[in-house]
Design a protein around this motif. Sequence first.
Motif, PDB file in Angstrom:
ATOM      1  N   GLU A 181       7.846  -0.374   2.859  1.00  0.00           N
ATOM      2  CA  GLU A 181       7.514  -1.716   2.358  1.00  0.00           C
ATOM      3  C   GLU A 181       6.977  -2.594   3.473  1.00  0.00           C
ATOM      4  O   GLU A 181       6.068  -3.395   3.281  1.00  0.00           O
ATOM      5  N   LEU A 182       7.572  -2.448   4.653  1.00  0.00           N
ATOM      6  CA  LEU A 182       7.207  -3.315   5.776  1.00  0.00           C
ATOM      7  C   LEU A 182       5.959  -2.816   6.503  1.00  0.00           C
ATOM      8  O   LEU A 182       5.462  -3.461   7.405  1.00  0.00           O
ATOM      9  N   SER A 238      10.068  -7.970  -7.651  1.00  0.00           N
ATOM     10  CA  SER A 238      11.398  -7.677  -7.142  1.00  0.00           C
ATOM     11  C   SER A 238      12.121  -6.859  -8.209  1.00  0.00           C
ATOM     12  O   SER A 238      12.107  -7.222  -9.382  1.00  0.00           O
ATOM     13  N   ARG A 261       8.254 -12.006   1.611  1.00  0.00           N
ATOM     14  CA  ARG A 261       8.936 -11.055   0.729  1.00  0.00           C
ATOM     15  C   ARG A 261      10.025 -11.766  -0.070  1.00  0.00           C
ATOM     16  O   ARG A 261      10.214 -11.528  -1.254  1.00  0.00           O
ATOM     17  N   ARG A 298      12.475   3.589   2.589  1.00  0.00           N
ATOM     18  CA  ARG A 298      11.774   2.760   1.607  1.00  0.00           C
ATOM     19  C   ARG A 298      11.406   1.395   2.203  1.00  0.00           C
ATOM     20  O   ARG A 298      10.310   0.895   2.057  1.00  0.00           O
ATOM     21  N   ARG A 299      12.379   0.822   2.941  1.00  0.00           N
ATOM     22  CA  ARG A 299      12.138  -0.500   3.525  1.00  0.00           C
ATOM     23  C   ARG A 299      11.052  -0.421   4.604  1.00  0.00           C
ATOM     24  O   ARG A 299      10.179  -1.273   4.689  1.00  0.00           O
ATOM     25  N   HIS A 312      11.057 -12.122  -4.173  1.00  0.00           N
ATOM     26  CA  HIS A 312      12.413 -11.924  -4.713  1.00  0.00           C
ATOM     27  C   HIS A 312      12.879 -13.190  -5.444  1.00  0.00           C
ATOM     28  O   HIS A 312      13.445 -13.104  -6.525  1.00  0.00           O
ATOM     29  N   TRP A 365       9.223 -11.720   6.371  1.00  0.00           N
ATOM     30  CA  TRP A 365      10.472 -11.793   5.609  1.00  0.00           C
ATOM     31  C   TRP A 365      10.383 -12.943   4.606  1.00  0.00           C
ATOM     32  O   TRP A 365      10.788 -12.802   3.448  1.00  0.00           O
ATOM     33  N   ASP A 383      17.611   0.773   9.729  1.00  0.00           N
ATOM     34  CA  ASP A 383      16.143   0.827   9.822  1.00  0.00           C
ATOM     35  C   ASP A 383      15.731   1.233  11.239  1.00  0.00           C
ATOM     36  O   ASP A 383      14.838   2.052  11.436  1.00  0.00           O
ATOM     37  N   GLN A 432      17.205   4.332   1.830  1.00  0.00           N
ATOM     38  CA  GLN A 432      16.837   2.910   1.737  1.00  0.00           C
ATOM     39  C   GLN A 432      16.009   2.468   2.933  1.00  0.00           C
ATOM     40  O   GLN A 432      15.071   1.692   2.800  1.00  0.00           O
ATOM     41  N   ALA A 433      16.391   2.960   4.115  1.00  0.00           N
ATOM     42  CA  ALA A 433      15.660   2.565   5.326  1.00  0.00           C
ATOM     43  C   ALA A 433      14.218   3.064   5.256  1.00  0.00           C
ATOM     44  O   ALA A 433      13.289   2.343   5.613  1.00  0.00           O
ATOM     45  N   CYS A 491      14.758  -4.400  -4.108  1.00  0.00           N
ATOM     46  CA  CYS A 491      13.611  -4.015  -3.285  1.00  0.00           C
ATOM     47  C   CYS A 491      12.329  -4.519  -3.925  1.00  0.00           C
ATOM     48  O   CYS A 491      12.348  -5.067  -5.025  1.00  0.00           O
TER      49      CYS A 491
END
Length: 234
Positions: free
Chosen positions: A75-76, A185, A141, A71-72, A145, A138, A29, A68-69, A165
């Motif tokens: 999200e963040l 999730s 989130r 996407r994350r 999940h 965190w 990330d 993935q990074a 995710c």
Amino acid sequence: MNPKKLNPKLLWMQFEDVLAPRLGLTVFDRAVYSHLLRHSLVVGKLRLQFSVMSVAAKLGLSNGPVRQAVRRLDELGALRLLERSKTGHLVEMRLPQNIRATRLHKNGASMPAGVEAAGDAGEPPASTLESTDFLKTWALRKAIHDRERGACFYCLRRTPANVKCLDHVVPRARFGRNSYRNLVSCCIECNTRKGDRPAPDFLRTLYRQGRLTPAELDTRLRALTDLAAGKLRP
Ligand SMILES: [Zn+2]
């Protein structure tokens, strides 16, 4: 965006001391965020178009971790994914000081002294479940999940940490909120395949492909209704 206003020392401190630890960024990330920032806000551009493959090649990574990074980071709230197509991603980058999750501590305190941007008054902490931004920390989130108990909300398969995710049921592009009523999730595959489609349509596709039984389709459609009605609390 005025690039002259960027203070590199401050930016670096915000990134290393606040953003990365507070959002729990992985090395991937961090590398991707730094790289994208270098080619956008650092040179005075708010938006950046890129292909995952070219970023991966420059960082010496494979495509998967970079995708993935991105996407994350979306999200963040570290960037905003405006478009995703075969030709590439179009993102709008945010400076650490403008990322909501970095501005608030549990107790409502914002950036530490010396790091806080001038004129950033912060926001009051969300006081109720309904107004809570579940992408903010965190822990929040994780609460989403945990609610799905390790299964993908859509296809019901197990979701180990590397494929898990958060998905906006109503996409952000369509003004979906970061509420517990709109976040689920799910596995990365469902997240990617669903895209901007309405969630019930996507569930019916899974059913047609034999990924859900008739009974499972029924429970998933009901879960969607319950989610929107606020019955699935984290
Ligand atoms: Zn899934």
